[in-house]
Design a protein around this motif. Structure first.
Motif, PDB file in Angstrom:
ATOM      1  N   PRO A   7       0.828  -1.203   0.000  1.00  0.00           N
ATOM      2  CA  PRO A   7       0.000   0.000   0.000  1.00  0.00           C
ATOM      3  C   PRO A   7       0.863   1.253   0.000  1.00  0.00           C
ATOM      4  N   ALA A   8       0.226   2.406  -0.197  1.00  0.00           N
ATOM      5  CA  ALA A   8       0.943   3.676  -0.242  1.00  0.00           C
ATOM      6  C   ALA A   8       1.663   3.956   1.076  1.00  0.00           C
ATOM      7  N   ALA A   9       1.053   3.587   2.204  1.00  0.00           N
ATOM      8  CA  ALA A   9       1.719   3.723   3.496  1.00  0.00           C
ATOM      9  C   ALA A   9       2.521   2.448   3.719  1.00  0.00           C
ATOM     10  N   PRO A  10       3.833   2.542   3.700  1.00  0.00           N
ATOM     11  CA  PRO A  10       4.659   1.331   3.756  1.00  0.00           C
ATOM     12  C   PRO A  10       4.429   0.510   5.024  1.00  0.00           C
ATOM     13  N   THR A  11       4.385  -0.792   4.874  1.00  0.00           N
ATOM     14  CA  THR A  11       4.268  -1.710   5.992  1.00  0.00           C
ATOM     15  C   THR A  11       4.797  -3.064   5.575  1.00  0.00           C
ATOM     16  N   ALA A  12       5.477  -3.732   6.495  1.00  0.00           N
ATOM     17  CA  ALA A  12       5.951  -5.087   6.230  1.00  0.00           C
ATOM     18  C   ALA A  12       4.791  -6.069   6.178  1.00  0.00           C
ATOM     19  N   TYR A  13       3.634  -5.628   6.623  1.00  0.00           N
ATOM     20  CA  TYR A  13       2.447  -6.487   6.648  1.00  0.00           C
ATOM     21  C   TYR A  13       1.528  -6.234   5.453  1.00  0.00           C
ATOM     22  N   PHE A  14       2.059  -5.845   4.298  1.00  0.00           N
ATOM     23  CA  PHE A  14       1.205  -5.475   3.178  1.00  0.00           C
ATOM     24  C   PHE A  14       0.302  -6.608   2.723  1.00  0.00           C
ATOM     25  N   ASP A  15       0.623  -7.857   3.049  1.00  0.00           N
ATOM     26  CA  ASP A  15      -0.239  -8.984   2.683  1.00  0.00           C
ATOM     27  C   ASP A  15      -1.501  -9.026   3.537  1.00  0.00           C
ATOM     28  N   ASP A  16      -1.454  -8.357   4.687  1.00  0.00           N
ATOM     29  CA  ASP A  16      -2.527  -8.463   5.665  1.00  0.00           C
ATOM     30  C   ASP A  16      -3.321  -7.169   5.794  1.00  0.00           C
ATOM     31  N   VAL A  17      -3.281  -6.326   4.791  1.00  0.00           N
ATOM     32  CA  VAL A  17      -4.020  -5.072   4.836  1.00  0.00           C
ATOM     33  C   VAL A  17      -5.490  -5.369   4.537  1.00  0.00           C
ATOM     34  N   LEU A  18      -6.339  -4.959   5.466  1.00  0.00           N
ATOM     35  CA  LEU A  18      -7.771  -5.224   5.333  1.00  0.00           C
ATOM     36  C   LEU A  18      -8.452  -4.095   4.573  1.00  0.00           C
ATOM     37  N   GLN A  19      -9.572  -4.413   3.925  1.00  0.00           N
ATOM     38  CA  GLN A  19     -10.297  -3.390   3.163  1.00  0.00           C
ATOM     39  C   GLN A  19     -11.152  -2.505   4.056  1.00  0.00           C
ATOM     40  N   SER A  20     -11.499  -2.992   5.241  1.00  0.00           N
ATOM     41  CA  SER A  20     -12.228  -2.159   6.190  1.00  0.00           C
ATOM     42  C   SER A  20     -11.635  -2.392   7.573  1.00  0.00           C
ATOM     43  N   LYS A  21     -11.736  -1.383   8.388  1.00  0.00           N
ATOM     44  CA  LYS A  21     -11.136  -1.434   9.711  1.00  0.00           C
ATOM     45  C   LYS A  21     -12.004  -2.262  10.651  1.00  0.00           C
ATOM     46  N   PRO A  22     -11.392  -3.267  11.306  1.00  0.00           N
ATOM     47  CA  PRO A  22     -12.181  -4.047  12.261  1.00  0.00           C
ATOM     48  C   PRO A  22     -12.493  -3.227  13.514  1.00  0.00           C
ATOM     49  N   THR A  23     -13.571  -3.557  14.162  1.00  0.00           N
ATOM     50  CA  THR A  23     -13.954  -2.893  15.405  1.00  0.00           C
ATOM     51  C   THR A  23     -13.095  -3.427  16.544  1.00  0.00           C
ATOM     52  N   ILE A  24     -12.597  -2.535  17.359  1.00  0.00           N
ATOM     53  CA  ILE A  24     -11.814  -2.917  18.524  1.00  0.00           C
ATOM     54  C   ILE A  24     -12.779  -3.032  19.704  1.00  0.00           C
ATOM     55  N   PRO A  25     -12.948  -4.235  20.248  1.00  0.00           N
ATOM     56  CA  PRO A  25     -13.916  -4.401  21.339  1.00  0.00           C
ATOM     57  C   PRO A  25     -13.429  -3.752  22.633  1.00  0.00           C
ATOM     58  N   ALA A  26     -14.360  -3.202  23.419  1.00  0.00           N
ATOM     59  CA  ALA A  26     -14.038  -2.637  24.726  1.00  0.00           C
ATOM     60  C   ALA A  26     -13.567  -3.773  25.622  1.00  0.00           C
ATOM     61  N   PRO A  27     -12.646  -3.518  26.477  1.00  0.00           N
ATOM     62  CA  PRO A  27     -12.109  -2.220  26.888  1.00  0.00           C
ATOM     63  C   PRO A  27     -10.971  -1.697  26.018  1.00  0.00           C
ATOM     64  N   GLY A  28     -10.704  -2.339  24.890  1.00  0.00           N
ATOM     65  CA  GLY A  28      -9.700  -1.827  23.958  1.00  0.00           C
ATOM     66  C   GLY A  28     -10.122  -0.470  23.432  1.00  0.00           C
ATOM     67  N   PHE A  29      -9.242   0.173  22.697  1.00  0.00           N
ATOM     68  CA  PHE A  29      -9.557   1.528  22.235  1.00  0.00           C
ATOM     69  C   PHE A  29      -8.816   1.854  20.948  1.00  0.00           C
ATOM     70  N   GLU A  30      -9.318   2.889  20.278  1.00  0.00           N
ATOM     71  CA  GLU A  30      -8.765   3.381  19.026  1.00  0.00           C
ATOM     72  C   GLU A  30      -8.366   4.833  19.225  1.00  0.00           C
ATOM     73  N   LEU A  31      -7.150   5.169  18.829  1.00  0.00           N
ATOM     74  CA  LEU A  31      -6.672   6.543  18.913  1.00  0.00           C
ATOM     75  C   LEU A  31      -6.396   7.054  17.509  1.00  0.00           C
ATOM     76  N   VAL A  32      -6.699   8.322  17.281  1.00  0.00           N
ATOM     77  CA  VAL A  32      -6.479   8.931  15.967  1.00  0.00           C
ATOM     78  C   VAL A  32      -5.792  10.277  16.157  1.00  0.00           C
ATOM     79  N   ALA A  33      -4.747  10.509  15.388  1.00  0.00           N
ATOM     80  CA  ALA A  33      -4.101  11.815  15.337  1.00  0.00           C
ATOM     81  C   ALA A  33      -4.524  12.457  14.026  1.00  0.00           C
ATOM     82  N   ALA A  34      -5.021  13.678  14.112  1.00  0.00           N
ATOM     83  CA  ALA A  34      -5.521  14.356  12.912  1.00  0.00           C
ATOM     84  C   ALA A  34      -4.986  15.780  12.836  1.00  0.00           C
ATOM     85  N   LYS A  35      -4.889  16.285  11.615  1.00  0.00           N
ATOM     86  CA  LYS A  35      -4.526  17.679  11.397  1.00  0.00           C
ATOM     87  C   LYS A  35      -5.733  18.540  11.743  1.00  0.00           C
TER      88      LYS A  35
END
Length: 173
Positions: A7-35
């Motif tokens: 993908p455009a964003a380099p990763t050694a895991y390019f074989d495992d790039v998903l087409q949609s983001k899986p949901t992270i179950p609680a108590p896990g969490f998702e963090l986003v840094a944005a402009k």
């Protein structure tokens, strides 16, 4: 013959790039840094299972790397993991030198290693057969993703074109 491209964003895991983001179950969490205008420049997903929190995804856009975004995401993740009373944060990654350096300088230590082995017909038509061995009539393996013991690294590298060392990094919170 089609080849899967990284993908455009380099990763050694390019074989495992998903087409949609899986949901992270609680108590896990998702963090986003944005402009300021909302474009995402970094993200971190943390899965919590009992006394272990695992960084499932960590990504910083290439145009914004080396600006402290990963460290800011890690800092927030550590605050949340500590608040949950979870004593250990870990992450599994491959052999990308910059990623390994980031985990090490962020206070993580390596604790376990094993191999990711890719057997792909389009790389070498015999790789999947060498990886799987016995086949069922009418089925022809085209690709296989396998785990192997690190002690088998030399042998695996002699037999397969893509072999990565998968490393576990651990940080005691």
């Amino acid at each position: 013959m089609r080849h899967r491209q990284p993908p455009a964003a380099p990763t050694a895991y390019f074989d495992d790039v998903l087409q949609s983001k899986p949901t992270i179950p609680a108590p896990g969490f998702e963090l986003v840094a944005a402009k300021e205008r909302g474009s995402v420049i970094g993200l971190m997903d943390v899965i919590v299972d009992g006394e272990l929190a695992t960084i499932d995804t960590l990504a910083v856009h290439p145009d914004h790397q080396h600006q402290g975004i990963g460290r800011a995401l890690l800092s927030e993740a550590l605050t949340r993991v500590t608040a949950l009373g979870v004593p250990t944060l870990d992450a599994w990654t491959r052999d990308d030198p910059n990623t390994l350096r980031w985990y090490r300088t962020s206070g993580f230590t390596e604790s376990e290693h094993y191999l990711h082995v890719y057997a792909n017909h389009y790389t070498d038509a015999g790789e999947p057969d060498r990886a799987i061995g016995e086949r069922r009539p009418g089925l022809r393996p085209m690709m296989a993703f396998l785990h192997a013991d690190l002690r088998e690294e030399q042998s695996m590298r002699e037999r397969f074109a893509r072999v990565h060392v998968c490393r576990r990094f651990v940080l005691t919170v």
